[in-house]
Scaffold this motif. Structure first.
Motif, PDB file in Angstrom:
ATOM      1  N   GLY A 513     -38.508  20.047-123.939  1.00 44.76           N
ATOM      2  CA  GLY A 513     -38.221  19.048-122.913  1.00 44.76           C
ATOM      3  C   GLY A 513     -38.186  17.636-123.471  1.00 44.76           C
ATOM      4  N   TRP A 514     -37.593  16.741-122.690  1.00 39.67           N
ATOM      5  CA  TRP A 514     -37.391  15.376-123.131  1.00 39.67           C
ATOM      6  C   TRP A 514     -38.709  14.672-123.432  1.00 39.67           C
ATOM      7  CZ3 TRP A 514     -33.600  12.223-124.723  1.00 39.67           C
ATOM      8  CH2 TRP A 514     -33.880  10.852-124.788  1.00 39.67           C
ATOM      9  N   ILE A 515     -39.710  14.870-122.582  1.00 40.33           N
ATOM     10  CA  ILE A 515     -40.979  14.153-122.757  1.00 40.33           C
ATOM     11  C   ILE A 515     -41.646  14.532-124.076  1.00 40.33           C
ATOM     12  CG2 ILE A 515     -43.310  13.843-121.837  1.00 40.33           C
ATOM     13  CD1 ILE A 515     -42.159  14.100-119.051  1.00 40.33           C
ATOM     14  N   LYS A 516     -41.720  15.834-124.362  1.00 38.25           N
ATOM     15  CA  LYS A 516     -42.358  16.277-125.597  1.00 38.25           C
ATOM     16  C   LYS A 516     -41.542  15.870-126.811  1.00 38.25           C
ATOM     17  CE  LYS A 516     -45.580  18.425-127.899  1.00 38.25           C
ATOM     18  NZ  LYS A 516     -46.962  17.881-127.945  1.00 38.25           N
ATOM     19  N   MET A 517     -40.234  16.051-126.715  1.00 38.33           N
ATOM     20  CA  MET A 517     -39.358  15.639-127.821  1.00 38.33           C
ATOM     21  C   MET A 517     -39.491  14.145-128.083  1.00 38.33           C
ATOM     22  SD  MET A 517     -36.366  13.926-128.648  1.00 38.33           S
ATOM     23  CE  MET A 517     -35.449  13.802-127.129  1.00 38.33           C
ATOM     24  N   GLY A 518     -39.464  13.340-126.991  1.00 36.01           N
ATOM     25  CA  GLY A 518     -39.571  11.900-127.136  1.00 36.01           C
ATOM     26  C   GLY A 518     -40.908  11.456-127.704  1.00 36.01           C
ATOM     27  N   GLU A 519     -41.954  12.167-127.336  1.00 32.93           N
ATOM     28  CA  GLU A 519     -43.281  11.828-127.850  1.00 32.93           C
ATOM     29  C   GLU A 519     -43.332  11.932-129.368  1.00 32.93           C
ATOM     30  OE1 GLU A 519     -47.790  13.743-127.833  1.00 32.93           O
ATOM     31  OE2 GLU A 519     -46.379  14.285-126.243  1.00 32.93           O
ATOM     32  N   ILE A 520     -42.673  12.956-129.912  1.00 36.11           N
ATOM     33  CA  ILE A 520     -42.721  13.173-131.365  1.00 36.11           C
ATOM     34  C   ILE A 520     -41.700  12.303-132.091  1.00 36.11           C
ATOM     35  CG2 ILE A 520     -42.337  14.859-133.194  1.00 36.11           C
ATOM     36  CD1 ILE A 520     -43.429  16.993-131.279  1.00 36.11           C
ATOM     37  N   TYR A 521     -40.430  12.432-131.705  1.00 38.69           N
ATOM     38  CA  TYR A 521     -39.375  11.810-132.485  1.00 38.69           C
ATOM     39  C   TYR A 521     -39.098  10.345-132.120  1.00 38.69           C
ATOM     40  CZ  TYR A 521     -38.280  16.518-134.146  1.00 38.69           C
ATOM     41  OH  TYR A 521     -38.344  17.771-134.722  1.00 38.69           O
ATOM     42  N   LEU A 522     -39.519   9.917-130.950  1.00 43.25           N
ATOM     43  CA  LEU A 522     -39.252   8.539-130.543  1.00 43.25           C
ATOM     44  C   LEU A 522     -40.501   7.663-130.517  1.00 43.25           C
ATOM     45  CD1 LEU A 522     -36.701   9.182-127.630  1.00 43.25           C
ATOM     46  CD2 LEU A 522     -36.212   8.608-130.016  1.00 43.25           C
ATOM     47  N   THR A 523     -41.617   8.242-130.087  1.00 45.55           N
ATOM     48  CA  THR A 523     -42.841   7.441-129.946  1.00 45.55           C
ATOM     49  C   THR A 523     -43.682   7.403-131.214  1.00 45.55           C
ATOM     50  OG1 THR A 523     -42.909   7.961-127.584  1.00 45.55           O
ATOM     51  CG2 THR A 523     -44.940   7.132-128.581  1.00 45.55           C
ATOM     52  N   LYS A 524     -43.835   8.528-131.877  1.00 42.29           N
ATOM     53  CA  LYS A 524     -44.713   8.605-133.041  1.00 42.29           C
ATOM     54  C   LYS A 524     -44.032   8.266-134.359  1.00 42.29           C
ATOM     55  CE  LYS A 524     -47.892  12.060-131.090  1.00 42.29           C
ATOM     56  NZ  LYS A 524     -48.512  13.397-131.287  1.00 42.29           N
ATOM     57  N   GLN A 525     -42.746   8.112-134.352  1.00 38.74           N
ATOM     58  CA  GLN A 525     -42.000   7.968-135.600  1.00 38.74           C
ATOM     59  C   GLN A 525     -41.663   6.508-135.924  1.00 38.74           C
ATOM     60  OE1 GLN A 525     -38.211  10.060-137.884  1.00 38.74           O
ATOM     61  NE2 GLN A 525     -38.296  10.169-135.650  1.00 38.74           N
ATOM     62  N   ASN A 526     -41.896   6.123-137.166  1.00 41.34           N
ATOM     63  CA  ASN A 526     -41.427   4.855-137.716  1.00 41.34           C
ATOM     64  C   ASN A 526     -40.499   5.147-138.893  1.00 41.34           C
ATOM     65  OD1 ASN A 526     -42.849   3.079-135.934  1.00 41.34           O
ATOM     66  ND2 ASN A 526     -44.728   3.547-137.069  1.00 41.34           N
ATOM     67  N   VAL A 527     -39.870   4.110-139.415  1.00 42.66           N
ATOM     68  CA  VAL A 527     -38.822   4.308-140.425  1.00 42.66           C
ATOM     69  C   VAL A 527     -39.143   3.509-141.697  1.00 42.66           C
ATOM     70  CG1 VAL A 527     -36.385   3.944-140.956  1.00 42.66           C
ATOM     71  CG2 VAL A 527     -37.065   4.749-138.670  1.00 42.66           C
ATOM     72  N   ARG A 528     -39.027   4.197-142.833  1.00 43.99           N
ATOM     73  CA  ARG A 528     -39.148   3.556-144.144  1.00 43.99           C
ATOM     74  C   ARG A 528     -37.835   3.803-144.888  1.00 43.99           C
ATOM     75  NH1 ARG A 528     -43.133   6.027-145.551  1.00 43.99           N
ATOM     76  NH2 ARG A 528     -44.815   4.537-145.156  1.00 43.99           N
ATOM     77  N   LEU A 529     -36.915   2.840-144.787  1.00 40.68           N
ATOM     78  CA  LEU A 529     -35.581   3.045-145.350  1.00 40.68           C
ATOM     79  C   LEU A 529     -35.614   3.229-146.869  1.00 40.68           C
ATOM     80  CD1 LEU A 529     -33.147   0.590-143.504  1.00 40.68           C
ATOM     81  CD2 LEU A 529     -33.363   3.059-143.216  1.00 40.68           C
TER      82      LEU A 529
END
Length: 547
Positions: A513-529
């Motif tokens: 679901g969107w909430i669980k997916m968003g929690e992992i890939y959108l909320t917990k994730q930062n980027v190191r280019l």
């Protein structure tokens, strides 16, 4: 001689009576003929007067709708993008006019020492004028005059009732929003009743009732239960209809500022872009009636609202008066997130038109990105949208250093509440770079031919990136580049083992679901280019600016 002899033989008294009778008959004949001629002239004059008054009345009604266009231009003329739409026509006059954005179709206004003066309200013949900022309104003790003129659409040639237009449903059902575009004698009651009522004469009786939630995200079952219903119905009993308290001479648009508008992206895609698509056609001659009216939120976009409407906002939920209009739109037209379909837009508007409108609204100087070939020695400006919490660049300083080495002047900013100031920052740049998120919504302030670079987080999020930013940017005059990070560029490696489904099977995470997916890939994730891997993207942006 005989006649003279006979006359002499007549009694003088009888002769006098006969002469009097003869004179009376002659006078009666003359008066009758003269009066008949006068009656014919009077009847003809009355017909001419009636015809003139009818034309004057029709013009007055058109002015009452906030327009001054020829009757034949009751709707926008069809073009290649709007052909076949019921919002455009070529020959039929339906008594409902729309204002074209072209200068020749805009209501003329006289310049005075105090600014701009709107057309004289006294011409409407409804009552004494009230507050000039309340929609060219006039207080009335009863229903406005000329109300039923717009309820019998007629052909520009035959003048026969347009039965099809009368039978058309009040509201149109859509995937993103339901929209009711209503013309006639319309009463709006907000407080307690929350209704929009079309009063129809008995000869055009209709029986319709709709429940509309005027928020352009109809499919989203997470937010729509929180949106207040507006009851739209027809009323055939004039006496039973609520009597007007205030009559307005401009159209009204009813919508809400509830929902997700606190989110910057949703503010644009759910309200600002749909409102432009719905209201821009009136060139400011329209009034907003807002449910769940959030004046604090509106103040953030004050220049935008002031540009779209010259009139005070009506707080729909708190105003107990009965407001009467000739034209009301309930709901906002919306096609897709951050996109406008010109074939469905009343005036064929596009997202490029919206961006141009925003540049004018915020007085932004640049109408074109830097052309490197035309400005040798001048560095293009790169704006990096920083994020203080989720999906932020953890090595932003190194990204800035590399960008400067390849030839950019770099600005790093997240924006803020002062949208007017930040819009100038965005407009001053030629390239905008950011991780997928609401901050990329600022692309609307970029000058044409600028480059938008979207960094897509790890987790099979290409479809999200495409829907919300790639496709919209492709419908504008911007150039678009996309960069999807790998596992090693995601800070999720610090939270999950490499053999976790988060890395090995992202689809399984999406199925949660969107909430669980968003929690992992959108909320917990930062980027190191990975600078080496990302450098070609910046070089490609430079190349695009040379074209």
């Amino acid at each position: 001689m005989k006649l003279a002899t006979n006359v002499r033989g007549i009694d003088p008294l009888s002769l006098g009576v006969g002469v009097l009778i003869g004179c009376f008959l002659v006078s009666l004949t003359y008066v009758t003929m003269y009066k008949s001629d006068m009656l014919s002239s009077s009847f003809l004059a009355s017909q001419i007067s009636w015809s003139t008054d009818a034309a004057s009345t029709r013009h007055s009604v058109e002015s009452f709708s906030g327009t001054r266009q020829p009757a034949r231009e009751s709707k926008p003329r069809c073009n290649s993008s709007s052909a076949g739409s019921d919002l455009c026509e070529e020959n039929e006059f339906t008594g409902t006019l729309r204002i074209s954005p072209s200068e020749s179709d805009i209501i003329p206004r006289e310049k005075t020492s105090g600014g701009t003066r709107k057309p004289d309200n006294k011409k409407e013949g409804i009552g004494r004028p009230c507050d000039a900022k309340s929609g060219r309104c006039q207080v009335v003790n009863g229903p406005p005059t000329l109300v039923h003129r717009l309820q019998t659409p007629v052909s520009s040639h035959s003048k026969k009732p347009d039965v099809e237009a009368q039978m058309r449903p009040l509201c149109e059902i859509g995937y993103r929003s339901d929209v009711c575009d209503i013309h006639g004698d319309i009463r709006i009651i907000g407080k307690d009743l929350s209704s929009v009522i079309l009063v129809t004469p008995s000869r055009a009786a209709r029986n319709e009732s709709w429940q509309v939630k005027p928020y352009a995200r109809k499919w989203d079952h997470g937010v729509m239960p929180r949106i207040k219903v507006v009851n739209v119905r027809s009323e055939n009993d004039y006496v039973a209809a609520p009597q007007c308290t205030v009559g307005h001479t401009v159209p009204a648009i009813v919508f809400t500022t509830a929902g997700y508008v606190g989110n910057y992206f949703h503010a644009f895609t759910d309200v600002l872009v749909p409102l432009f698509q719905t209201a821009r056609q009136f060139d400011g001659e329209v009034q907003f009636v807002i449910s769940s009216c959030n004046f604090w939120w509106i103040s953030k976009y004050k220049p935008y609202f002031d540009k779209l409407s010259r009139y005070e906002i009506i707080d729909y939920d708190k105003d107990a008066r009965v407001h009467c209009y000739k034209h009301v739109i309930v709901g906002l037209r919306s096609d897709q997130d951050m996109m406008i379909d010109p074939s469905k837009s009343p005036m064929g508007y596009t997202m490029s038109d919206f961006m141009g409108f925003m540049r004018r609204t915020y007085s932004l100087d640049r109408d074109h990105a830097l052309r490197i070939s035309e400005a040798p020695g001048k560095k293009p400006r790169l704006l990096i949208i920083s994020r203080s919490q989720t999906r932020r660049f953890v090595n932003v300083n190194k990204i800035v250093g590399m960008a400067k080495k390849v030839g950019f002047e770099v600005v790093v900013s997240e924006g803020g509440f002062d949208l007017a100031n930040f819009s100038r920052v965005v407009n001053s740049c030629d390239v905008m770079l950011g991780v997928h998120g609401a901050g990329l919504t600022n692309f609307v302030f970029l000058p044409p031919d600028a480059v938008l670079i979207q960094v897509v987080p790890f987790g099979r999020l290409e479809w999200v990136a495409s829907t919300y930013f790639a496709k919209p940017a492709g419908k504008t005059q911007l150039k678009y580049l996309e960069y999807t990070i790998g596992e090693d560029e995601s800070t999720l490696t610090e939270l999950f083992p490499r053999d976790d489904p988060v890395f090995r099977d992202p689809k399984s995470i999406h199925k949660l679901g969107w909430i669980k997916m968003g929690e992992i890939y959108l909320t917990k994730q930062n980027v190191r280019l990975d600078l080496k891997r990302f450098k070609p993207v910046l070089l490609e942006a430079l190349r695009l600016l040379r074209e």
